[in-house]
Structure formats: C-alpha cells, structure tokens
Motif scaffolding. Sequence first.
Motif, short mmCIF file in Angstrom:
data_model
loop_
_atom_site.label_atom_id
_atom_site.label_comp_id
_atom_site.label_asym_id
_atom_site.label_seq_id
_atom_site.Cartn_x
_atom_site.Cartn_y
_atom_site.Cartn_z
N VAL A 191 0.87 -1.17 0.00
CA VAL A 191 0.00 0.00 0.00
C VAL A 191 0.91 1.22 0.00
N GLU A 192 0.81 2.03 -1.03
CA GLU A 192 1.72 3.17 -1.17
C GLU A 192 1.63 4.09 0.04
N GLY A 193 2.78 4.36 0.65
CA GLY A 193 2.85 5.23 1.82
C GLY A 193 2.14 4.65 3.03
N ALA A 194 2.19 3.32 3.19
CA ALA A 194 1.41 2.64 4.24
C ALA A 194 1.73 3.15 5.64
N MET A 195 2.99 3.54 5.87
CA MET A 195 3.38 3.96 7.22
C MET A 195 3.36 5.48 7.38
N HIS A 196 3.07 6.19 6.33
CA HIS A 196 3.13 7.65 6.39
C HIS A 196 1.77 8.24 6.77
N HIS A 197 1.20 7.72 7.83
CA HIS A 197 -0.06 8.26 8.35
C HIS A 197 -0.16 7.92 9.83
N ASP A 198 -1.19 8.42 10.48
CA ASP A 198 -1.36 8.18 11.91
C ASP A 198 -1.98 6.81 12.15
N CYS A 199 -1.68 6.26 13.32
CA CYS A 199 -2.34 5.01 13.73
C CYS A 199 -3.84 5.28 13.81
N PRO A 200 -4.68 4.44 13.22
CA PRO A 200 -6.13 4.71 13.21
C PRO A 200 -6.80 4.59 14.58
N SER A 209 7.16 6.31 14.86
CA SER A 209 6.77 5.75 16.15
C SER A 209 7.85 4.83 16.70
N ARG A 210 8.03 4.87 18.02
CA ARG A 210 8.98 3.99 18.69
C ARG A 210 8.32 2.70 19.15
N ASN A 211 7.01 2.59 18.96
CA ASN A 211 6.27 1.39 19.36
C ASN A 211 6.13 0.44 18.17
N ASP A 212 5.96 -0.84 18.47
CA ASP A 212 5.86 -1.87 17.42
C ASP A 212 4.65 -1.62 16.52
N VAL A 213 4.89 -1.74 15.22
CA VAL A 213 3.83 -1.56 14.22
C VAL A 213 3.64 -2.87 13.47
N THR A 214 2.40 -3.23 13.19
CA THR A 214 2.12 -4.46 12.45
C THR A 214 1.34 -4.14 11.18
N VAL A 215 1.42 -5.04 10.21
CA VAL A 215 0.74 -4.87 8.92
C VAL A 215 -0.48 -5.79 8.90
N LEU A 216 -1.63 -5.25 8.63
CA LEU A 216 -2.86 -6.04 8.56
C LEU A 216 -2.95 -6.75 7.20
N PRO A 217 -3.76 -7.79 7.09
CA PRO A 217 -3.88 -8.51 5.81
C PRO A 217 -4.28 -7.60 4.64
N CYS A 218 -4.97 -6.51 4.94
CA CYS A 218 -5.39 -5.58 3.88
C CYS A 218 -4.26 -4.66 3.44
N GLY A 219 -3.14 -4.64 4.21
CA GLY A 219 -2.01 -3.78 3.87
C GLY A 219 -1.91 -2.54 4.71
N SER A 237 -12.14 -6.01 12.60
CA SER A 237 -12.07 -5.47 11.24
C SER A 237 -11.18 -4.23 11.22
N CYS A 238 -10.54 -4.00 10.09
CA CYS A 238 -9.64 -2.86 9.94
C CYS A 238 -10.41 -1.56 10.13
N PRO A 239 -9.90 -0.64 10.95
CA PRO A 239 -10.59 0.63 11.18
C PRO A 239 -10.67 1.51 9.93
N LEU A 240 -9.83 1.20 8.93
CA LEU A 240 -9.80 2.04 7.72
C LEU A 240 -10.65 1.49 6.58
N CYS A 241 -10.58 0.17 6.35
CA CYS A 241 -11.30 -0.39 5.21
C CYS A 241 -12.33 -1.45 5.59
N SER A 242 -12.39 -1.81 6.87
CA SER A 242 -13.36 -2.77 7.41
C SER A 242 -13.12 -4.22 7.03
N LYS A 243 -11.99 -4.54 6.39
CA LYS A 243 -11.69 -5.94 6.10
C LYS A 243 -11.28 -6.66 7.38
N SER A 244 -11.52 -7.96 7.43
CA SER A 244 -11.19 -8.75 8.61
C SER A 244 -9.67 -8.73 8.84
N VAL A 245 -9.29 -8.62 10.10
CA VAL A 245 -7.87 -8.52 10.43
C VAL A 245 -7.26 -9.88 10.76
#
Length: 308
Positions: A191-200, A209-219, A237-245
């Motif tokens: 997902v283009e620029g996946a990390m260049h936004h705020d945590c939802p 961020s200094r805290n651990d970040v994970t990638v959801l199945p949706c990207g 479900s993902c807070p951004l696209c509602s796909k199952s996590v």
Amino acid sequence: MGDVQFNYFPPQLQKTDQEQSEMSRNLCPHSIDGKSESSILELEAAESLLKEVRGRGLMEHGCPHYRRRCCIRAPCCNEIFGCHHCHNEAKNNINVDQKLSHDIPRHQVEQVICLLCGTEQEVHQNCINCGVCMGKYFCEVCKLYDDDTSKKQYHCDGCGICRIGGREKFFHCYKCGCCYSILLKDSHPCVEGAMHHDCPICFEFLFESRNDVTVLPCGHTIHQKCLEEMREHYQYSCPLCSKSVCDMSKVWEKFDVEIEATPMPEPYQNRMVQILCNDCGKKSEVKYHVVAQKCPNCKSYNTRQTRG
C-alpha cells in the motif's frame, strides 16, 4: 579521575629499515614485530585509559526516550531538549499555542551539549572537551545518540531515519515507503505510503513511532498494542477499510449455526436485500436475516446492507 596528560615527543631523524631493525634488536632482545614489550604495555594502558574516559556515565544519563550523555539545541526554536521526541512532545502539547506548535527538523541539528561537562559543540560522537562518548550508537545523519545498543539500531537510507531491531531482520519496501520484517518480504500487500499516516486508533504518526507496528492482511498498518486492544473489545475489522484482520472462518461457522437455529418470521422469510462484502468487495443480493447477511462469494459475514 585525575587530569589526562599527553606527552609530546619531538621528531627524530629518519633511519633506514635495516638500522631500525638492528637498533630494536640491540635495545630489546624480546621485541615483538619491532615493538618492545614496554611499548606494547604503554599502548595497552593508553587504550584502557581512553576506553575508561569514553565510558564514563554509561547508561546513567538521558531522557525518557533515550539513554545518552548529551542533549540537543533545536535549530527551529534555539531551545535545549533531551532529544527530538522531547522537543516534539513539548512543542505540540495541548497547552501550547497552536500557532507556535511544530516538529523539530531532526536532520538539521547542529549543536549538542555534553551532559558530563556542559560543553556545547558541533555534532560529534565524542565530547571535544572531556572526551566522553555521548552515545555508543551514533548516527551522524539523524543526529541520534543512544547508549542502549540492545535495541540493535541501524540507519535505513530508504526511510531516511534510524530503525531498531537489527538490519538483518528487516527490509525496506520502496512502494510502502518503510521497513518491514523480513518475514513479510514476499507476502505483504503493498500500500503506497502505508506507514506515512497516523495510527487509526491512537493517532500517533506511525512512520516515526517507537512502538511496534504491524501490517494487517489488507495492507494497512497499526500499532501492535492498539490491535491487541481492538481484539480485547471484540473488534476484528480494519478501522480504515473494514476488512477482517484475522481468519474468521470459525466465527462464521458459529454464525451459520445461530442463523439456522433462528428462523425469521414468515413475513420476512423471503425478503431480499443487497449487500456489500467488506472482505472480498463483491456486491450481491441475499435473503435478509436479523443476525447477519452472508456473502455468497467468500462465505464471510463481514458485510453491510446497501439496499432493501
């Protein structure tokens, strides 16, 4: 510790290699590779003393974010802070006038202050006055100092900042614009620029961020801790696209049993509604049920009613 003294030895006339070899053998029959035992001992003593000077105050100083032996002068406001995180927290505080709030341009830091002797100086790993090492890990690009090397810090040229966890365990995805675990190299959805936004969830900027970040199945990306808190509140479900996590197949089987055991009243048994599946994105028309509507394409109950 007393003052460190440096002796000065005037230059002497150069001798040929043969003369120097004969002289060393005559002066010290127990020489090793042309160096006398006393010279080696003096060299070892000097290295030990230098190591002692460099290591003073190790892990004893710092701020809430880093163990280090210096603080920085912010180039934007000319104030002194423990680190760039200290600056950003102070200048973006809710009590600060929003017109004055700002982030520090971390790569533009030019002056640091040694916490052991108080000397302000240009960015270097070792203090120019007392000689102490101001950070066992030092990045000249990011102007980052940290004595706690157990974090396994490394500088990523793709990200342009320092990361933790060990370079061998991560790779930089240039489409997503960030570093991911090597385990995701051939499996993560880009997902283009996946990390260049705020945590939802907590709205902290994920890229720095200094805290651990994970990638959801949706990207999409999210703090690992925030994802765990979601699951504790039965949000899957993902807070951004509602796909199952996560894999919800066992849950959907329970939905099947619940719906089978709960027939709709006769006036609603043949009622049809249109739905959109959040997981596969397919639109379809299905029988209405008060519990949930099942996607006929992927068998998911993660759907929403669009009409009917």
